[in-house]
Scaffold this motif. Structure first.
Motif, PDB file in Angstrom:
ATOM      1  N   MET A   1       0.846  -1.156   0.000  1.00 22.68           N
ATOM      2  CA  MET A   1       0.000   0.000   0.000  1.00 22.68           C
ATOM      3  C   MET A   1       0.904   1.235   0.000  1.00 22.68           C
ATOM      4  O   MET A   1       1.804   1.347   0.818  1.00 22.68           O
ATOM      5  N   THR A   2       0.646   2.119  -0.915  1.00 17.86           N
ATOM      6  CA  THR A   2       1.474   3.318  -1.009  1.00 17.86           C
ATOM      7  C   THR A   2       0.941   4.430  -0.114  1.00 17.86           C
ATOM      8  O   THR A   2      -0.191   4.372   0.364  1.00 17.86           O
ATOM      9  N   ARG A   3       1.742   5.440   0.076  1.00 23.97           N
ATOM     10  CA  ARG A   3       1.325   6.611   0.859  1.00 23.97           C
ATOM     11  C   ARG A   3       0.093   7.243   0.222  1.00 23.97           C
ATOM     12  O   ARG A   3      -0.838   7.641   0.917  1.00 23.97           O
ATOM     13  N   ASP A   4       0.080   7.329  -1.103  1.00 24.24           N
ATOM     14  CA  ASP A   4      -1.078   7.895  -1.802  1.00 24.24           C
ATOM     15  C   ASP A   4      -2.335   7.076  -1.538  1.00 24.24           C
ATOM     16  O   ASP A   4      -3.422   7.640  -1.368  1.00 24.24           O
ATOM     17  N   ASP A   5      -2.189   5.751  -1.518  1.00 20.47           N
ATOM     18  CA  ASP A   5      -3.335   4.883  -1.206  1.00 20.47           C
ATOM     19  C   ASP A   5      -3.866   5.183   0.196  1.00 20.47           C
ATOM     20  O   ASP A   5      -5.077   5.273   0.413  1.00 20.47           O
TER      21      ASP A   5
ATOM     22  N   ALA B   1      -1.961  -3.250   8.653  1.00 18.86           N
ATOM     23  CA  ALA B   1      -1.678  -4.214   7.583  1.00 18.86           C
ATOM     24  C   ALA B   1      -0.828  -5.375   8.111  1.00 18.86           C
ATOM     25  O   ALA B   1      -1.079  -6.539   7.779  1.00 18.86           O
ATOM     26  N   ALA B   2       0.159  -5.076   8.936  1.00 14.18           N
ATOM     27  CA  ALA B   2       1.014  -6.133   9.497  1.00 14.18           C
ATOM     28  C   ALA B   2       0.203  -7.075  10.387  1.00 14.18           C
ATOM     29  O   ALA B   2       0.383  -8.299  10.322  1.00 14.18           O
ATOM     30  N   ALA B   3      -0.684  -6.508  11.191  1.00 21.50           N
ATOM     31  CA  ALA B   3      -1.517  -7.347  12.060  1.00 21.50           C
ATOM     32  C   ALA B   3      -2.446  -8.233  11.226  1.00 21.50           C
ATOM     33  O   ALA B   3      -2.639  -9.418  11.547  1.00 21.50           O
ATOM     34  N   GLU B   4      -3.008  -7.688  10.174  1.00 22.32           N
ATOM     35  CA  GLU B   4      -3.903  -8.471   9.315  1.00 22.32           C
ATOM     36  C   GLU B   4      -3.139  -9.572   8.582  1.00 22.32           C
ATOM     37  O   GLU B   4      -3.615 -10.702   8.480  1.00 22.32           O
ATOM     38  N   ARG B   5      -1.939  -9.250   8.086  1.00 17.48           N
ATOM     39  CA  ARG B   5      -1.113 -10.278   7.432  1.00 17.48           C
ATOM     40  C   ARG B   5      -0.825 -11.417   8.386  1.00 17.48           C
ATOM     41  O   ARG B   5      -0.935 -12.588   8.037  1.00 17.48           O
ATOM     42  N   GLU B   6      -0.432 -11.078   9.620  1.00 16.02           N
ATOM     43  CA  GLU B   6      -0.096 -12.114  10.594  1.00 16.02           C
ATOM     44  C   GLU B   6      -1.323 -12.957  10.934  1.00 16.02           C
ATOM     45  O   GLU B   6      -1.227 -14.176  11.060  1.00 16.02           O
ATOM     46  N   ALA B   7      -2.471 -12.314  11.067  1.00 14.47           N
ATOM     47  CA  ALA B   7      -3.700 -13.066  11.351  1.00 14.47           C
ATOM     48  C   ALA B   7      -4.015 -14.033  10.208  1.00 14.47           C
ATOM     49  O   ALA B   7      -4.386 -15.189  10.449  1.00 14.47           O
TER      50      ALA B   7
ATOM     51  N   CYS C   1       1.852 -20.919   1.877  1.00 16.72           N
ATOM     52  CA  CYS C   1       0.891 -19.824   1.892  1.00 16.72           C
ATOM     53  C   CYS C   1       1.187 -18.873   3.057  1.00 16.72           C
ATOM     54  O   CYS C   1       1.224 -17.652   2.877  1.00 16.72           O
ATOM     55  N   ALA C   2       1.409 -19.396   4.235  1.00 15.54           N
ATOM     56  CA  ALA C   2       1.724 -18.562   5.400  1.00 15.54           C
ATOM     57  C   ALA C   2       3.003 -17.767   5.157  1.00 15.54           C
ATOM     58  O   ALA C   2       3.063 -16.564   5.458  1.00 15.54           O
ATOM     59  N   ALA C   3       4.011 -18.403   4.597  1.00 14.69           N
ATOM     60  CA  ALA C   3       5.279 -17.713   4.313  1.00 14.69           C
ATOM     61  C   ALA C   3       5.088 -16.610   3.286  1.00 14.69           C
ATOM     62  O   ALA C   3       5.656 -15.519   3.416  1.00 14.69           O
ATOM     63  N   ALA C   4       4.278 -16.874   2.268  1.00 18.41           N
ATOM     64  CA  ALA C   4       4.032 -15.870   1.226  1.00 18.41           C
ATOM     65  C   ALA C   4       3.298 -14.661   1.804  1.00 18.41           C
ATOM     66  O   ALA C   4       3.612 -13.513   1.460  1.00 18.41           O
ATOM     67  N   ILE C   5       2.348 -14.901   2.676  1.00 15.38           N
ATOM     68  CA  ILE C   5       1.618 -13.795   3.302  1.00 15.38           C
ATOM     69  C   ILE C   5       2.570 -12.958   4.154  1.00 15.38           C
ATOM     70  O   ILE C   5       2.578 -11.728   4.069  1.00 15.38           O
ATOM     71  N   ARG C   6       3.389 -13.615   4.943  1.00 15.23           N
ATOM     72  CA  ARG C   6       4.336 -12.876   5.791  1.00 15.23           C
ATOM     73  C   ARG C   6       5.361 -12.117   4.945  1.00 15.23           C
ATOM     74  O   ARG C   6       5.769 -11.011   5.307  1.00 15.23           O
TER      75      ARG C   6
ATOM     76  N   ARG D   1       4.927 -10.606   2.227  1.00 14.45           N
ATOM     77  CA  ARG D   1       4.371  -9.368   1.682  1.00 14.45           C
ATOM     78  C   ARG D   1       4.766  -8.161   2.523  1.00 14.45           C
ATOM     79  O   ARG D   1       4.858  -7.060   2.030  1.00 14.45           O
ATOM     80  N   GLY D   2       5.024  -8.358   3.779  1.00 13.01           N
ATOM     81  CA  GLY D   2       5.425  -7.273   4.649  1.00 13.01           C
ATOM     82  C   GLY D   2       6.895  -6.902   4.511  1.00 13.01           C
ATOM     83  O   GLY D   2       7.337  -5.892   5.040  1.00 13.01           O
ATOM     84  N   GLN D   3       7.653  -7.710   3.813  1.00 12.83           N
ATOM     85  CA  GLN D   3       9.078  -7.476   3.654  1.00 12.83           C
ATOM     86  C   GLN D   3       9.403  -6.615   2.437  1.00 12.83           C
ATOM     87  O   GLN D   3      10.491  -6.110   2.317  1.00 12.83           O
ATOM     88  N   ALA D   4       8.435  -6.491   1.533  1.00 11.96           N
ATOM     89  CA  ALA D   4       8.684  -5.759   0.280  1.00 11.96           C
ATOM     90  C   ALA D   4       8.661  -4.272   0.471  1.00 11.96           C
ATOM     91  O   ALA D   4       8.217  -3.706   1.359  1.00 11.96           O
TER      92      ALA D   4
END
Length: 70
Positions: A1-5, A31-37, A60-65, A67-70
């Protein structure tokens, strides 16, 4: 999610965007809390059998987590 978003969504929600930096940090935390959930839902599917379904749940769990690293 960008700053503009984040600013666009904040405006849609009627928030004062004078707090854009705080909103950006808040959005990142949410977003981080939702990804972890979501990742934990995948983790819960892992039964320790190491079969195809178990491995897919772990991927799947690894891929979701990740997303927060990008």
């Amino acid at each position: 999610m960008t700053r503009d978003d984040i600013i666009r969504m904040a405006r849609e929600a009627g928030c004062d965007i004078a707090w854009a930096d705080s909103l950006e940090r808040f959005a990142a935390l949410v977003a981080a809390a939702e990804r972890e959930a979501c990742a934990k839902v995948c983790d819960a599917r892992y039964m320790g059998d190491n079969n195809r379904e178990d491995m897919e749940a772990r991927r799947c769990a690894a891929a979701i987590r990740a997303r927060g690293q990008a």
